[in-house]
Design a protein around this motif. Sequence first.
Motif, PDB file in Angstrom:
ATOM      1  N   VAL A   1     -25.782  -8.700  33.647  1.00  0.00           N
ATOM      2  CA  VAL A   1     -24.684  -9.167  34.491  1.00  0.00           C
ATOM      3  C   VAL A   1     -24.642 -10.686  34.448  1.00  0.00           C
ATOM      4  O   VAL A   1     -25.678 -11.352  34.502  1.00  0.00           O
ATOM      5  CB  VAL A   1     -24.880  -8.707  35.959  1.00  0.00           C
ATOM      6  CG1 VAL A   1     -23.711  -9.158  36.817  1.00  0.00           C
ATOM      7  CG2 VAL A   1     -25.053  -7.205  36.036  1.00  0.00           C
TER       8      VAL A   1
ATOM      9  N   GLN B   1     -18.229  -5.753  28.464  1.00  0.00           N
ATOM     10  CA  GLN B   1     -17.795  -4.355  28.471  1.00  0.00           C
ATOM     11  C   GLN B   1     -16.960  -4.044  29.706  1.00  0.00           C
ATOM     12  O   GLN B   1     -16.124  -3.152  29.685  1.00  0.00           O
ATOM     13  CB  GLN B   1     -19.010  -3.425  28.396  1.00  0.00           C
ATOM     14  CG  GLN B   1     -19.588  -3.377  27.012  1.00  0.00           C
ATOM     15  CD  GLN B   1     -21.075  -3.696  26.990  1.00  0.00           C
ATOM     16  OE1 GLN B   1     -21.690  -3.961  28.012  1.00  0.00           O
ATOM     17  NE2 GLN B   1     -21.640  -3.695  25.801  1.00  0.00           N
ATOM     18  N   ASP B   2     -17.217  -4.782  30.770  1.00  0.00           N
ATOM     19  CA  ASP B   2     -16.454  -4.611  32.003  1.00  0.00           C
ATOM     20  C   ASP B   2     -16.518  -5.918  32.772  1.00  0.00           C
ATOM     21  O   ASP B   2     -17.408  -6.748  32.534  1.00  0.00           O
ATOM     22  CB  ASP B   2     -17.039  -3.477  32.847  1.00  0.00           C
ATOM     23  CG  ASP B   2     -15.974  -2.670  33.556  1.00  0.00           C
ATOM     24  OD1 ASP B   2     -14.831  -3.171  33.686  1.00  0.00           O
ATOM     25  OD2 ASP B   2     -16.275  -1.553  33.985  1.00  0.00           O
TER      26      ASP B   2
ATOM     27  N   GLY C   1     -25.838  -3.957  29.747  1.00  0.00           N
ATOM     28  CA  GLY C   1     -26.792  -3.778  30.837  1.00  0.00           C
ATOM     29  C   GLY C   1     -27.185  -5.062  31.542  1.00  0.00           C
ATOM     30  O   GLY C   1     -28.076  -5.076  32.377  1.00  0.00           O
TER      31      GLY C   1
ATOM     32  N   THR D   1     -13.327  -9.688  28.308  1.00  0.00           N
ATOM     33  CA  THR D   1     -13.578  -8.555  27.414  1.00  0.00           C
ATOM     34  C   THR D   1     -13.423  -8.970  25.956  1.00  0.00           C
ATOM     35  O   THR D   1     -14.139  -8.470  25.090  1.00  0.00           O
ATOM     36  CB  THR D   1     -12.676  -7.353  27.752  1.00  0.00           C
ATOM     37  OG1 THR D   1     -11.315  -7.750  27.733  1.00  0.00           O
ATOM     38  CG2 THR D   1     -13.029  -6.784  29.123  1.00  0.00           C
TER      39      THR D   1
ATOM     40  N   ASP E   1     -15.043  -7.940  36.738  1.00  0.00           N
ATOM     41  CA  ASP E   1     -14.176  -8.002  37.913  1.00  0.00           C
ATOM     42  C   ASP E   1     -14.087  -9.455  38.373  1.00  0.00           C
ATOM     43  O   ASP E   1     -14.934 -10.283  38.031  1.00  0.00           O
ATOM     44  CB  ASP E   1     -14.627  -7.055  39.033  1.00  0.00           C
ATOM     45  CG  ASP E   1     -16.008  -7.336  39.585  1.00  0.00           C
ATOM     46  OD1 ASP E   1     -16.696  -8.242  39.089  1.00  0.00           O
ATOM     47  OD2 ASP E   1     -16.412  -6.651  40.529  1.00  0.00           O
TER      48      ASP E   1
ATOM     49  N   PHE F   1     -20.134  -7.615  32.772  1.00  0.00           N
ATOM     50  CA  PHE F   1     -21.213  -6.706  32.402  1.00  0.00           C
ATOM     51  C   PHE F   1     -21.265  -6.646  30.886  1.00  0.00           C
ATOM     52  O   PHE F   1     -20.246  -6.415  30.235  1.00  0.00           O
ATOM     53  CB  PHE F   1     -20.961  -5.314  32.983  1.00  0.00           C
ATOM     54  CG  PHE F   1     -20.854  -5.347  34.487  1.00  0.00           C
ATOM     55  CD1 PHE F   1     -21.988  -5.243  35.271  1.00  0.00           C
ATOM     56  CD2 PHE F   1     -19.630  -5.508  35.100  1.00  0.00           C
ATOM     57  CE1 PHE F   1     -21.899  -5.288  36.656  1.00  0.00           C
ATOM     58  CE2 PHE F   1     -19.530  -5.550  36.484  1.00  0.00           C
ATOM     59  CZ  PHE F   1     -20.666  -5.440  37.260  1.00  0.00           C
TER      60      PHE F   1
ATOM     61  N   ASP G   1     -29.016  -0.700  36.826  1.00  0.00           N
ATOM     62  CA  ASP G   1     -28.046  -0.255  37.823  1.00  0.00           C
ATOM     63  C   ASP G   1     -26.743  -1.041  37.767  1.00  0.00           C
ATOM     64  O   ASP G   1     -25.853  -0.843  38.607  1.00  0.00           O
ATOM     65  CB  ASP G   1     -28.643  -0.367  39.230  1.00  0.00           C
ATOM     66  CG  ASP G   1     -29.880   0.510  39.386  1.00  0.00           C
ATOM     67  OD1 ASP G   1     -29.844   1.653  38.884  1.00  0.00           O
ATOM     68  OD2 ASP G   1     -30.864   0.059  39.989  1.00  0.00           O
ATOM     69  N   ALA G   2     -26.604  -1.951  36.817  1.00  0.00           N
ATOM     70  CA  ALA G   2     -25.413  -2.801  36.737  1.00  0.00           C
ATOM     71  C   ALA G   2     -24.200  -1.993  36.300  1.00  0.00           C
ATOM     72  O   ALA G   2     -24.296  -1.145  35.426  1.00  0.00           O
ATOM     73  CB  ALA G   2     -25.649  -3.951  35.763  1.00  0.00           C
ATOM     74  N   GLY G   3     -23.107  -2.268  36.907  1.00  0.00           N
ATOM     75  CA  GLY G   3     -21.843  -1.622  36.535  1.00  0.00           C
ATOM     76  C   GLY G   3     -20.883  -1.604  37.699  1.00  0.00           C
ATOM     77  O   GLY G   3     -21.250  -1.866  38.834  1.00  0.00           O
ATOM     78  N   LEU G   4     -19.645  -1.285  37.382  1.00  0.00           N
ATOM     79  CA  LEU G   4     -18.637  -1.199  38.426  1.00  0.00           C
ATOM     80  C   LEU G   4     -18.548   0.211  38.978  1.00  0.00           C
ATOM     81  O   LEU G   4     -18.772   1.170  38.354  1.00  0.00           O
ATOM     82  CB  LEU G   4     -17.260  -1.607  37.877  1.00  0.00           C
ATOM     83  CG  LEU G   4     -17.127  -3.068  37.515  1.00  0.00           C
ATOM     84  CD1 LEU G   4     -15.764  -3.350  36.917  1.00  0.00           C
ATOM     85  CD2 LEU G   4     -17.320  -3.947  38.749  1.00  0.00           C
TER      86      LEU G   4
END
Length: 95
Positions: A60, A18-19, A58, A13, A21, A55, A92-95
């Motif tokens: 990955v 932005q995010d 938008g 980060t 895992d 992420f 559609d990317a995101g947690l």
Amino acid sequence: MKELLNGLLQRATALGAQDADAIVTRRQSLDANVYKSEVDEYNHAQTQGVGLRVFLGGRVGYAYSESLAPQDMEELAAAAVANAEVSDPDPDAGL
């Protein structure tokens, strides 16, 4: 291990993700061949690694390392962010 992963996510980060895992894997195996009731040969193997997904706008990015050394986490985070920067946008990317 928890500190290692938290540090890795913080580095990602800090580099602009932005995010993010992460996952750590460890595996041990022992193979033994027995001939005439005696161990003829054996092999002990141990593998480990850490994977990071970030992420960024938008996009990955992924990176993986077999090293769990804290000093290698900066390079891993930078690689994942760099991969995200050149990947195609994914709505559609995101947690």
